[in-house]
Design a protein around this motif. Structure first.
Motif, PDB file in Angstrom:
ATOM      1  N   ARG A 144       0.867  -1.225   0.026  1.00 44.03           N
ATOM      2  CA  ARG A 144       0.158  -0.132   0.074  1.00 44.03           C
ATOM      3  C   ARG A 144       0.965   1.164   0.042  1.00 44.03           C
ATOM      4  O   ARG A 144       0.591   2.540  -0.422  1.00 44.03           O
ATOM      5  CB  ARG A 144      -0.918  -0.075   1.029  1.00 44.03           C
ATOM      6  N   GLU A 174      -4.822 -10.440  15.459  1.00 49.02           N
ATOM      7  CA  GLU A 174      -6.414 -10.379  16.126  1.00 49.02           C
ATOM      8  C   GLU A 174      -6.611 -11.751  16.550  1.00 49.02           C
ATOM      9  O   GLU A 174      -7.702 -11.844  17.397  1.00 49.02           O
ATOM     10  CB  GLU A 174      -7.347  -9.693  15.120  1.00 49.02           C
ATOM     11  N   ASP A 191      -0.971  -3.526  17.481  1.00 51.12           N
ATOM     12  CA  ASP A 191      -0.917  -3.639  16.020  1.00 51.12           C
ATOM     13  C   ASP A 191      -1.273  -2.523  15.333  1.00 51.12           C
ATOM     14  O   ASP A 191      -1.756  -1.358  16.066  1.00 51.12           O
ATOM     15  CB  ASP A 191      -2.057  -4.713  15.477  1.00 51.12           C
ATOM     16  N   ILE A 192      -1.259  -2.395  14.185  1.00 51.50           N
ATOM     17  CA  ILE A 192      -1.761  -1.218  13.130  1.00 51.50           C
ATOM     18  C   ILE A 192      -3.351  -0.986  13.282  1.00 51.50           C
ATOM     19  O   ILE A 192      -3.981  -2.031  13.206  1.00 51.50           O
ATOM     20  CB  ILE A 192      -1.118  -1.328  11.750  1.00 51.50           C
ATOM     21  N   VAL A 193      -3.842   0.133  13.678  1.00 50.86           N
ATOM     22  CA  VAL A 193      -5.050   0.257  13.485  1.00 50.86           C
ATOM     23  C   VAL A 193      -5.598   1.520  12.546  1.00 50.86           C
ATOM     24  O   VAL A 193      -4.975   2.367  12.722  1.00 50.86           O
ATOM     25  CB  VAL A 193      -5.810   0.745  15.021  1.00 50.86           C
ATOM     26  N   THR A 196      -8.998   2.358  10.234  1.00 57.83           N
ATOM     27  CA  THR A 196     -10.575   2.251  10.491  1.00 57.83           C
ATOM     28  C   THR A 196     -10.973   1.681  11.747  1.00 57.83           C
ATOM     29  O   THR A 196     -12.052   1.905  12.138  1.00 57.83           O
ATOM     30  CB  THR A 196     -11.253   1.861   9.325  1.00 57.83           C
ATOM     31  N   GLY A 197     -10.173   0.736  12.257  1.00 56.50           N
ATOM     32  CA  GLY A 197     -10.963  -0.060  13.136  1.00 56.50           C
ATOM     33  C   GLY A 197     -11.597  -1.309  13.086  1.00 56.50           C
ATOM     34  O   GLY A 197     -12.371  -2.112  13.650  1.00 56.50           O
ATOM     35  N   ASN A 198     -11.970  -1.440  11.818  1.00 56.36           N
ATOM     36  CA  ASN A 198     -12.779  -2.420  11.128  1.00 56.36           C
ATOM     37  C   ASN A 198     -12.354  -3.898  11.505  1.00 56.36           C
ATOM     38  O   ASN A 198     -13.054  -4.767  11.895  1.00 56.36           O
ATOM     39  CB  ASN A 198     -12.866  -2.326   9.668  1.00 56.36           C
ATOM     40  N   THR A 199     -11.133  -4.105  11.382  1.00 50.75           N
ATOM     41  CA  THR A 199     -10.339  -5.486  11.570  1.00 50.75           C
ATOM     42  C   THR A 199     -10.501  -5.871  13.067  1.00 50.75           C
ATOM     43  O   THR A 199     -10.930  -6.796  13.549  1.00 50.75           O
ATOM     44  CB  THR A 199      -8.817  -5.343  11.347  1.00 50.75           C
TER      45      THR A 199
HETATM   46  C1  PRP Z   1      -3.484  -3.985   8.597  1.00 48.64           C
HETATM   47  C2  PRP Z   1      -3.289  -4.114  10.112  1.00 48.64           C
HETATM   48  C3  PRP Z   1      -4.602  -4.302  10.652  1.00 48.64           C
HETATM   49  C4  PRP Z   1      -5.616  -3.632   9.504  1.00 48.64           C
HETATM   50  C5  PRP Z   1      -6.052  -2.309  10.368  1.00 48.64           C
HETATM   51  O1  PRP Z   1      -3.698  -5.343   7.638  1.00 48.64           O
HETATM   52  O2  PRP Z   1      -2.324  -5.111  10.082  1.00 48.64           O
HETATM   53  O3  PRP Z   1      -4.850  -5.704  10.413  1.00 48.64           O
HETATM   54  O4  PRP Z   1      -4.632  -3.225   8.464  1.00 48.64           O
HETATM   55  O5  PRP Z   1      -6.745  -1.666   9.592  1.00 48.64           O
HETATM   56  P1  PRP Z   1      -8.154  -1.224  10.140  1.00 48.64           P
HETATM   57  O6  PRP Z   1      -8.191  -0.615  11.354  1.00 48.64           O
HETATM   58  O7  PRP Z   1      -8.745  -0.186   8.943  1.00 48.64           O
HETATM   59  O8  PRP Z   1      -9.099  -2.469   9.859  1.00 48.64           O
HETATM   60  P2  PRP Z   1      -3.682  -5.311   6.293  1.00 48.64           P
HETATM   61  O9  PRP Z   1      -5.095  -4.848   5.501  1.00 48.64           O
HETATM   62  O10 PRP Z   1      -2.334  -4.574   5.796  1.00 48.64           O
HETATM   63  O11 PRP Z   1      -3.484  -6.933   6.068  1.00 48.64           O
HETATM   64  P3  PRP Z   1      -2.205  -7.919   6.350  1.00 48.64           P
HETATM   65  O12 PRP Z   1      -2.566  -8.827   7.450  1.00 48.64           O
HETATM   66  O13 PRP Z   1      -2.362  -8.444   4.845  1.00 48.64           O
HETATM   67  O14 PRP Z   1      -1.129  -6.936   6.623  1.00 48.64           O
END
Ligand code: PRP
Ligand code: ADP
Ligand code: MG
Length: 211
Positions: free
Chosen positions: A13, A144, A157-159, A161-164
């Protein structure tokens, strides 16, 4: 530019958001990167070439001088450490946050917590500063899943939108760092080839400003 410059780009990305900035700075790959299996790309700018690699490898290439300049997420930079690198420019792309997160309603009940993450150095440092005893468990993805499977209590982890998190019954807890992609420069290259690299930094800064 008279001297050659190698720029290491993070694929995925970040690459998609980096290419328009480079184009505005007059640097466009001669091949379509998304359609090519090549790893090295010549560009429209004389002496400037691109290498496209995983983000976690970008600081290593730049630190050792195999690339002069790189584009990488601040998360990766914090985890790797900044030795041998300058970070002259925030590119303002791929913005997100590094956060701790846990199952909805989670409360600590023991003295120690188990934290699953791919950012083990950031996690150890963060919990040590807070005086929390954390057992850090290294994962390479799908953080997660770890609390669901009782592998860990929390994740770091990376956040965005918080959707994941929501999709997996979790909620964000604390912000550890705010993240965007940064331009990094090899310290020795900055000294020895100051003019060429400074002019690249300046044109990218103007491209960010115009974005
Ligand atoms: C990234 C990150 C989280 C998600 C967060 O995953 O590891 O899981 O984005 O974004 P969100 O808060 O908008 O949901 P990614 O989409 O890069 O998938 P990956 O597991 O292939 O790294
Ligand atoms: P990876 O395969 O290593 O997960 P990504 O392309 O997903 O590669 O992430 C690369 C970089 O993009 C990360 O280091 C981070 O700086 C940023 N990033 C990751 N996830 C997100 C997101 N959901 N929103 C915005 N930026 C993100
Ligand atoms: Mg990802």
């Amino acid at each position: 530019m008279s001297e050659s410059i190698t720029i290491a780009l993070t694929k995925g990305r970040i690459l998609k958001e980096t290419l328009p900035l480079l184009a505005r700075a007059g640097i466009e790959p001669l091949d379509d990167i998304s359609k090519s299996r090549k790893l090295v790309f010549e560009t429209t700018a004389d002496g400037v070439r691109l290498v496209v690699i995983r983000g976690t490898d970008v600081p290593t290439y730049v630190r050792h001088g195999a690339a002069d300049v790189g584009v990488v997420g601040k998360d990766v930079l914090l985890e790797h450490g900044a030795e041998g690198l300058y970070e002259p420019l925030d590119l303002g792309i791929a913005r997100c946050r590094l956060m701790t997160a846990g199952p909805v309603g989670w409360q600590q009940d023991g003295a120690r917590i188990r934290v699953a993450t791919k950012f083990v150095n950031i996690a150890r440092d963060y919990f040590a500063r807070k005086g929390v005893h954390a057992d850090v468990i290294k994962l390479y993805g799908a953080m997660e899943l770890a609390p669901m499977m009782d592998l860990a209590d929390l994740i770091l982890d990376i956040v965005d939108t918080g959707n994941t998190l929501r999709a997996n019954g979790m909620e964000p807890l604390e912000e550890v760092a705010s993240v965007s992609s940064r331009l990094i420069v090899n310290k020795a290259a900055m000294r020895s080839r100051c003019a060429g690299i400074q002019s690249l930094v300046d044109s990218l800064a103007a491209a960010v400003e115009a974005a």
